[in-house]
Design a protein around this motif. Structure first.
Motif, PDB file in Angstrom:
ATOM      1  N   GLN A 199       0.830  -1.215   0.000  1.00 27.26           N
ATOM      2  CA  GLN A 199       0.000   0.000   0.000  1.00 27.26           C
ATOM      3  C   GLN A 199       0.856   1.253   0.000  1.00 27.26           C
ATOM      4  OE1 GLN A 199      -3.202   0.491  -0.362  1.00 27.26           O
ATOM      5  NE2 GLN A 199      -4.332  -1.252   0.415  1.00 27.26           N
ATOM      6  N   PRO A 200       1.616   1.586  -0.994  1.00 28.05           N
ATOM      7  CA  PRO A 200       1.783   0.960  -2.299  1.00 28.05           C
ATOM      8  C   PRO A 200       3.040   0.089  -2.344  1.00 28.05           C
ATOM      9  CG  PRO A 200       2.767   3.125  -2.373  1.00 28.05           C
ATOM     10  CD  PRO A 200       2.222   2.936  -0.966  1.00 28.05           C
ATOM     11  N   PRO A 201       3.193  -0.692  -3.419  1.00 24.30           N
ATOM     12  CA  PRO A 201       4.454  -1.412  -3.622  1.00 24.30           C
ATOM     13  C   PRO A 201       5.588  -0.388  -3.825  1.00 24.30           C
ATOM     14  CG  PRO A 201       2.760  -2.193  -5.143  1.00 24.30           C
ATOM     15  CD  PRO A 201       2.232  -0.952  -4.492  1.00 24.30           C
ATOM     16  N   HIS A 202       6.760  -0.669  -3.259  1.00 20.81           N
ATOM     17  CA  HIS A 202       7.908   0.230  -3.398  1.00 20.81           C
ATOM     18  C   HIS A 202       9.142  -0.570  -3.785  1.00 20.81           C
ATOM     19  CE1 HIS A 202       9.005  -1.237   0.575  1.00 20.81           C
ATOM     20  NE2 HIS A 202       7.876  -0.747   1.085  1.00 20.81           N
ATOM     21  N   TRP A 203      10.252   0.143  -4.000  1.00 20.56           N
ATOM     22  CA  TRP A 203      11.483  -0.537  -4.428  1.00 20.56           C
ATOM     23  C   TRP A 203      11.950  -1.573  -3.415  1.00 20.56           C
ATOM     24  CZ3 TRP A 203      12.699  -1.105  -9.101  1.00 20.56           C
ATOM     25  CH2 TRP A 203      12.514  -0.104 -10.047  1.00 20.56           C
ATOM     26  N   GLY A 204      11.727  -1.357  -2.129  1.00 22.99           N
ATOM     27  CA  GLY A 204      12.107  -2.354  -1.128  1.00 22.99           C
ATOM     28  C   GLY A 204      11.410  -3.682  -1.367  1.00 22.99           C
ATOM     29  N   HIS A 205      10.119  -3.632  -1.743  1.00 22.83           N
ATOM     30  CA  HIS A 205       9.385  -4.861  -2.076  1.00 22.83           C
ATOM     31  C   HIS A 205       9.999  -5.549  -3.299  1.00 22.83           C
ATOM     32  CE1 HIS A 205       5.720  -2.758  -0.160  1.00 22.83           C
ATOM     33  NE2 HIS A 205       6.080  -3.725   0.668  1.00 22.83           N
ATOM     34  N   GLN A 259       7.014  15.414  -3.086  1.00 23.02           N
ATOM     35  CA  GLN A 259       7.129  14.656  -4.336  1.00 23.02           C
ATOM     36  C   GLN A 259       8.265  13.637  -4.337  1.00 23.02           C
ATOM     37  OE1 GLN A 259       4.946  14.785  -7.066  1.00 23.02           O
ATOM     38  NE2 GLN A 259       3.740  15.846  -5.523  1.00 23.02           N
ATOM     39  N   SER A 260       9.129  13.662  -3.337  1.00 21.48           N
ATOM     40  CA  SER A 260      10.235  12.694  -3.315  1.00 21.48           C
ATOM     41  C   SER A 260       9.744  11.260  -3.108  1.00 21.48           C
ATOM     42  CB  SER A 260      11.286  13.080  -2.284  1.00 21.48           C
ATOM     43  OG  SER A 260      10.751  13.084  -0.987  1.00 21.48           O
ATOM     44  N   TRP A 261       8.453  11.069  -2.759  1.00 26.81           N
ATOM     45  CA  TRP A 261       7.901   9.711  -2.665  1.00 26.81           C
ATOM     46  C   TRP A 261       8.071   8.983  -3.994  1.00 26.81           C
ATOM     47  CZ3 TRP A 261       4.072   7.863  -5.831  1.00 26.81           C
ATOM     48  CH2 TRP A 261       3.249   8.788  -6.486  1.00 26.81           C
ATOM     49  N   ARG A 262       8.059   9.731  -5.092  1.00 23.13           N
ATOM     50  CA  ARG A 262       8.138   9.120  -6.426  1.00 23.13           C
ATOM     51  C   ARG A 262       9.446   8.355  -6.640  1.00 23.13           C
ATOM     52  NH1 ARG A 262       4.217  10.803  -9.809  1.00 23.13           N
ATOM     53  NH2 ARG A 262       2.863  12.434  -9.010  1.00 23.13           N
ATOM     54  N   GLY A 263      10.505   8.760  -5.970  1.00 23.20           N
ATOM     55  CA  GLY A 263      11.776   8.055  -6.095  1.00 23.20           C
ATOM     56  C   GLY A 263      11.837   6.771  -5.284  1.00 23.20           C
ATOM     57  N   LEU A 264      10.858   6.559  -4.424  1.00 21.34           N
ATOM     58  CA  LEU A 264      10.847   5.372  -3.564  1.00 21.34           C
ATOM     59  C   LEU A 264      10.043   4.221  -4.156  1.00 21.34           C
ATOM     60  CD1 LEU A 264      10.324   7.207  -0.149  1.00 21.34           C
ATOM     61  CD2 LEU A 264      12.476   6.457  -1.188  1.00 21.34           C
TER      62      LEU A 264
END
Length: 178
Positions: free
Chosen positions: A11-17, A142-147
């Motif tokens: 919620q949401p999927p991120h690069w760590g996932h 907006q830095s969430w977009r890089g995650l």
């Protein structure tokens, strides 16, 4: 053949996932990815629908160059009976030999059911946390977009996910009364 299990809400999927799934696939032949809390959506903790999460996860994994032929994505609704939880999720899944989790409670339930549990790989856990990403969205950071993978950010934009979160958090969100 060794089939693994990896559970998350995404919620949401991120690069760590994505990176965790890639690492797990280096240890198993096939991986079942359970999207938990499938019935929840449009709430603070679970703003995205299960369909949106499946879509985001698939696109994010493709972007991360994960072989989707080795991944089975299964949405599963929660149940309130923790003692019955493992039997319940097994009824939704193909057989698996090992489970990966970073959640101590989930690990306990799996081990009590006789499942081998391994610690999932964690990547910069302070940075790659869905709760933090949602908070950044609400604040307009907006830095969430890089995650998250770019494909996930595009889907969030398409479904107006940031606006949805802001309405949910405004306290003015009320289910339609029939």
């Amino acid at each position: 053949m060794i089939r693994g299990l990896f559970i998350g809400r995404f919620q949401p999927p991120h690069w760590g996932h994505v990176w965790a799934i890639k690492a797990i696939l280096s240890e198993v032949d096939e991986l079942i990815v359970v999207i938990g809390s499938a019935q929840f959506n449009y709430i603070e903790k679970d703003p995205f629908t299960v369909g949106e999460r499946i879509w985001m996860l698939r696109e994010g994994l493709k972007e991360g160059e994960v072989d989707l032929g080795r991944v089975i994505i299964v949405p599963i609704p929660n149940i309130e009976n923790n003692a019955a939880w493992l039997s319940y999720i097994k009824s939704y899944l193909p057989p698996f030999q090992v489970a990966y989790t970073g959640n101590p409670f989930v690990a306990m339930l799996l081990r009590e059911g006789g499942v081998e549990v391994r610690q999932q790989p964690m990547y910069d856990r302070d940075r790659y946390v869905s709760t933090r990403i949602r908070e950044m969205m609400i604040k307009g950071d907006q830095s969430w977009r890089g995650l998250v993978p770019a494909s996930v950010a595009r889907i969030i934009d398409e479904v107006k996910g940031v606006e949805r979160l802001r309405v949910i958090m405004s306290g003015e969100a009320e289910p339609h009364k029939w």
